[in-house]
Design a protein around this motif. Structure first.
Motif, mmCIF file in Angstrom:
data_model
loop_
_atom_site.group_PDB
_atom_site.id
_atom_site.type_symbol
_atom_site.label_atom_id
_atom_site.label_comp_id
_atom_site.label_asym_id
_atom_site.label_seq_id
_atom_site.Cartn_x
_atom_site.Cartn_y
_atom_site.Cartn_z
ATOM 1 N N ARG A 1 0.818 -11.788 -3.955
ATOM 2 C CA ARG A 1 0.780 -11.693 -5.430
ATOM 3 C C ARG A 1 1.470 -10.430 -5.926
ATOM 4 N N LEU A 2 1.256 -9.356 -5.170
ATOM 5 C CA LEU A 2 1.930 -8.105 -5.559
ATOM 6 C C LEU A 2 3.444 -8.272 -5.434
ATOM 7 N N ALA A 3 3.875 -8.931 -4.354
ATOM 8 C CA ALA A 3 5.319 -9.135 -4.151
ATOM 9 C C ALA A 3 5.898 -10.003 -5.281
ATOM 10 N N GLU A 4 5.164 -11.035 -5.627
ATOM 11 C CA GLU A 4 5.654 -11.938 -6.677
ATOM 12 C C GLU A 4 5.733 -11.224 -8.025
ATOM 13 N N ARG A 5 4.703 -10.452 -8.291
ATOM 14 C CA ARG A 5 4.672 -9.687 -9.558
ATOM 15 C C ARG A 5 5.822 -8.658 -9.595
ATOM 16 N N ALA A 6 6.048 -8.014 -8.457
ATOM 17 C CA ALA A 6 7.131 -7.022 -8.395
ATOM 18 C C ALA A 6 8.479 -7.709 -8.613
ATOM 19 N N ARG A 7 8.659 -8.852 -7.993
ATOM 20 C CA ARG A 7 9.931 -9.570 -8.151
ATOM 21 C C ARG A 7 10.130 -9.991 -9.613
ATOM 22 N N GLY B 1 16.585 0.689 -3.319
ATOM 23 C CA GLY B 1 15.183 0.912 -2.989
ATOM 24 C C GLY B 1 14.545 -0.385 -2.538
ATOM 25 N N MET B 2 13.293 -0.280 -2.106
ATOM 26 C CA MET B 2 12.591 -1.481 -1.640
ATOM 27 C C MET B 2 11.091 -1.262 -1.752
ATOM 28 N N ILE B 3 10.404 -2.315 -2.232
ATOM 29 C CA ILE B 3 8.943 -2.341 -2.166
ATOM 30 C C ILE B 3 8.592 -3.243 -0.991
ATOM 31 N N VAL B 4 7.720 -2.801 -0.105
ATOM 32 C CA VAL B 4 7.232 -3.696 0.944
ATOM 33 C C VAL B 4 5.724 -3.836 0.799
ATOM 34 N N THR B 5 5.234 -5.022 1.108
ATOM 35 C CA THR B 5 3.808 -5.304 0.950
ATOM 36 C C THR B 5 3.436 -6.525 1.773
ATOM 37 N N GLY C 1 9.435 -8.050 1.224
ATOM 38 C CA GLY C 1 10.236 -6.945 0.728
ATOM 39 C C GLY C 1 10.851 -7.347 -0.609
ATOM 40 N N VAL C 2 10.805 -6.455 -1.562
ATOM 41 C CA VAL C 2 11.442 -6.706 -2.863
ATOM 42 C C VAL C 2 12.432 -5.571 -3.098
ATOM 43 N N ALA C 3 13.711 -5.913 -3.042
ATOM 44 C CA ALA C 3 14.753 -4.883 -3.181
ATOM 45 C C ALA C 3 14.851 -4.437 -4.640
ATOM 46 N N THR C 4 15.148 -3.170 -4.816
ATOM 47 C CA THR C 4 15.285 -2.624 -6.172
ATOM 48 C C THR C 4 16.536 -1.736 -6.239
#
Ligand SMILES: Cc1ncc(COP(=O)(O)O)c(C=O)c1O
Length: 397
Positions: free
Chosen positions: A226-232, A218-222, A62-65
């Motif tokens: 790599r997607l999580a790292e890029r999003a962070r 907000g939150m991105i979950v995946t 999860g990447v919080a936004t």
């Protein structure tokens, strides 16, 4: 329990549409932030909130936004959307979905809703891909615009899931990535699986009117590391070095604060209770409307577990706006669905494909008060006021 927790709201008798429900550990967790000085974007509550939300969606990361719109923007970028790409978006959604596509430099193409649940129509999505797109140099190209179609962005509107099996099947067949806009659907399930499990990534919102709130968030979950790292990376100003202020590209200040995450953690602890309360209100309304032929609730699909986040009905005989005005005059807050995005001046000139149902649902539909803390008396007040409207409408018909 409170239905009047938004500043300045709720004189006695006023029934708000959908307001936050602040209880449980909220005060304790926020106080812990204040006492420990962890008020900004670092701190244990952000990590905990990310784990709680990702865990509830069955996702690894999860990447919080800062809000759900930022989550969508960054998820699209992290999934590889480039300037001038196209993203397939339902016409019937809140404008943030399409705005996020534009922030990424890409273009939305608007697709229709199906008539029963108001969700993205998988058949029209399939028709669009089969009839309007072609494969060129390994890319899927929209014949009309000549642009690359990169992503389909199903939106689980009103707390109800999209019929995801056909969406996943056709996305795979055409090599499209799926990003789920689950901003309104935390806690919803499709065939027993939580929403947020069906694509490269999914995005949630914790805005004040959502099932749970952080005030804003907000939150991105995946499942994709790599997607999580890029999003962070993108949400933290694309900082390349833990010490030095060296930035590899233009990133964004999109991180959630610890104060917001602390509130979010307390709210997440109540997720099941909140879903139960929403569904109970939906069941009471559904039962009451069985005897009212002019009102047709959006039904729950057999394959769906809806959170009934925003309880919405279709109103017959062109009466949705008169009924809205009647309820407003009796201090009951309602709201229409969103102007379909192919008609929005903000997205004028964008391509839409056979959008008809969304227009009809927009004209006919109305969302009724459905706060988690809505009392039985308030439900009765809503139902009695609607009954009175039909009596007077019959009298003047
Ligand atoms: C479907 C949908 N997508 C995106 C968003 C954007 O979320 P936020 O308001 O947190 O930016 C919202 C709600 O606000 C929404 O309802």
């Amino acid at each position: 329990m409170s239905t009047s927790s938004e500043p300045g709201s709720a004189p006695t008798g006023f029934v708000p549409l959908c307001v936050p429900e602040i209880r449980g550990n909220a005060w304790d967790y926020v106080k812990q932030c204040l006492d420990s000085n962890w008020v900004s974007t670092a701190g244990p509550f952000v990590d905990r909130f990310e784990q709680m939300v990702a865990g509830s969606a069955g996702a690894k990361y999860g990447v919080a936004t800062v809000n759900g719109t930022a989550a969508l923007h960054v998820a699209l970028l992290a999934a590889g959307v480039r300037p001038d790409d196209e993203v397939l978006v339902p016409a019937l959604t809140f404008i943030a979905t399409a705005n996020a596509v534009r922030y990424a430099g890409a273009w939305p193409v608007f697709l229709d809703a199906e008539p029963v649940h108001g969700q993205l129509d998988p058949q029209k999505l399939t028709d669009f891909l089969e009839r309007e797109c072609t494969s060129r140099g390994g890319a899927l190209v929209n014949r009309t615009t000549g642009r690359t179609v990169r992503v389909v962005l199903p939106v689980h509107v009103l707390g109800h899931p999209v019929d995801m099996d056909p969406v996943c099947e056709v996305a795979e067949r055409f090599g499209l990535a799926i990003i789920e806009d689950a901003a309104e659907a935390l806690g919803a399930k499709y065939k027993g699986r939580p929403v947020g499990r069906f694509g490269a990534a999914a995005c949630f919102s914790f805005n004040g009117n959502k099932l749970l709130t952080c005030g804003g968030g907000g939150m991105i979950v995946t499942d994709d590391p790599r997607l999580a790292e890029r999003a962070r990376y993108l949400t933290t100003q694309a900082k390349d070095d833990p010490l030095e202020y060296v930035h590899g590209e233009v990133g964004f200040n999109y991180r959630l604060t610890s104060l917001q995450a602390a509130l979010g953690c307390a709210q997440m602890e109540l997720l099941d209770q909140f879903v139960g309360a929403k569904r109970a209100t939906a069941a009471v309304y559904d039962a009451a409307f069985r005897d009212v032929p002019m009102i047709e609730p959006f039904a729950e699909a057999p394959w769906a577990f809806s959170t009934s986040w925003m309880y919405t009905v279709r109103v017959g005989r062109d009466q949705s706006r008169p009924l809205m005005r009647h309820l407003d005059a009796h201090r009951i807050q309602t709201r229409p669905l969103w102007q379909p995005l192919h008609c929005s001046p903000a997205h004028a000139g964008r391509q839409s494909y056979r959008v008809e149902v969304a227009d009809r649902l927009y004209r006919e539909s109305l969302s009724l008060p459905c706060s988690v803390g809505l009392t039985p008396q308030q439900r009765e007040q809503v139902l009695a006021t609607i009954s009175a409207f039909w009596r007077s409408e019959r009298a003047t018909a």
